[in-house]
Design a protein around this motif. Sequence first.
Motif, PDB file in Angstrom:
ATOM      1  N   LEU A   1       0.864  -1.169   0.000  1.00  0.00           N
ATOM      2  CA  LEU A   1       0.000   0.000   0.000  1.00  0.00           C
ATOM      3  C   LEU A   1       0.903   1.222   0.000  1.00  0.00           C
ATOM      4  CD1 LEU A   1      -2.678  -1.059   2.654  1.00  0.00           C
ATOM      5  CD2 LEU A   1      -2.460  -1.741   0.241  1.00  0.00           C
ATOM      6  N   LEU A   2       0.631   2.151  -0.923  1.00  0.00           N
ATOM      7  CA  LEU A   2       1.586   3.216  -1.228  1.00  0.00           C
ATOM      8  C   LEU A   2       0.996   4.600  -1.012  1.00  0.00           C
ATOM      9  CD1 LEU A   2       2.647   1.661  -4.649  1.00  0.00           C
ATOM     10  CD2 LEU A   2       3.746   1.260  -2.431  1.00  0.00           C
ATOM     11  N   ARG A   3       1.878   5.568  -0.809  1.00  0.00           N
ATOM     12  CA  ARG A   3       1.454   6.962  -0.662  1.00  0.00           C
ATOM     13  C   ARG A   3       1.390   7.694  -2.000  1.00  0.00           C
ATOM     14  NH1 ARG A   3       4.804   6.226   4.056  1.00  0.00           N
ATOM     15  NH2 ARG A   3       3.455   6.208   5.915  1.00  0.00           N
ATOM     16  N   SER A   4       1.975   7.107  -3.032  1.00  0.00           N
ATOM     17  CA  SER A   4       1.877   7.676  -4.376  1.00  0.00           C
ATOM     18  C   SER A   4       2.144   6.566  -5.380  1.00  0.00           C
ATOM     19  CB  SER A   4       2.883   8.814  -4.568  1.00  0.00           C
ATOM     20  OG  SER A   4       4.170   8.317  -4.887  1.00  0.00           O
ATOM     21  N   GLU A   5       1.925   6.880  -6.641  1.00  0.00           N
ATOM     22  CA  GLU A   5       2.137   5.874  -7.683  1.00  0.00           C
ATOM     23  C   GLU A   5       3.611   5.644  -7.992  1.00  0.00           C
ATOM     24  OE1 GLU A   5       0.878   7.174 -11.639  1.00  0.00           O
ATOM     25  OE2 GLU A   5       0.690   9.194 -10.816  1.00  0.00           O
TER      26      GLU A   5
END
Length: 205
Positions: free
Chosen positions: A130-134
């Motif tokens: 799960l990421l904070r940006s692409e």
Amino acid sequence: ALNWAALDPVKLRRDPFEHAYLADCLTAAAVARLPAEYPDLPKPGSFSLKDARPGPVLSEVIAELESDRFRTLMSKLFEVDLSQRATMVTLRGACGPRDGFVHTDSKSKILSLLLYLNEGWTGGEGQLRLLRSEHDLASPAVEIPASMGSMVVFKRSEASWHGHTPFDGPRRVLQFNYVRSERTNLVSDIRHRVSAALKGKTPAM
């Protein structure tokens, strides 16, 4: 089949976006029987239940995910009205080198649930991030093991970036979604059949 004692008190997490994670969402009896009855899906791609018939325990898992009890739990947890929403279920059995790219899921989805069903998973490549940006696959906010009974649910948004590092091999996952319409279910069923047949670039979960 579902471990309700662990599910009922599950907490909402907000970093990097709204999600809930549970390491042991299955009962011991279900864990013991699922590996032998999971459909044989040696090729990459998402398969509808018409093309990948679940065994009795997996069918019970799906029935409990589609139950009013689970729907109510998810509605309260994510503060979203799911009372009239359709559901969609697909299965995967393997990853290919073109799977796992970073994405947010389609706008047709309200909640996405991933239940991993890999016996003896030891971690490493192929775990959901799960990421904070692409652009930050290498530095995830959260990493979800693909081990047996590991489950994550998240609310789809323009910021719900997720993906995994390249992995080529067996990787079993049940994909369950609350969607905005029955038409979404039909269109997705066709799309998943095509993607499974062509083994093209699909966003493995």
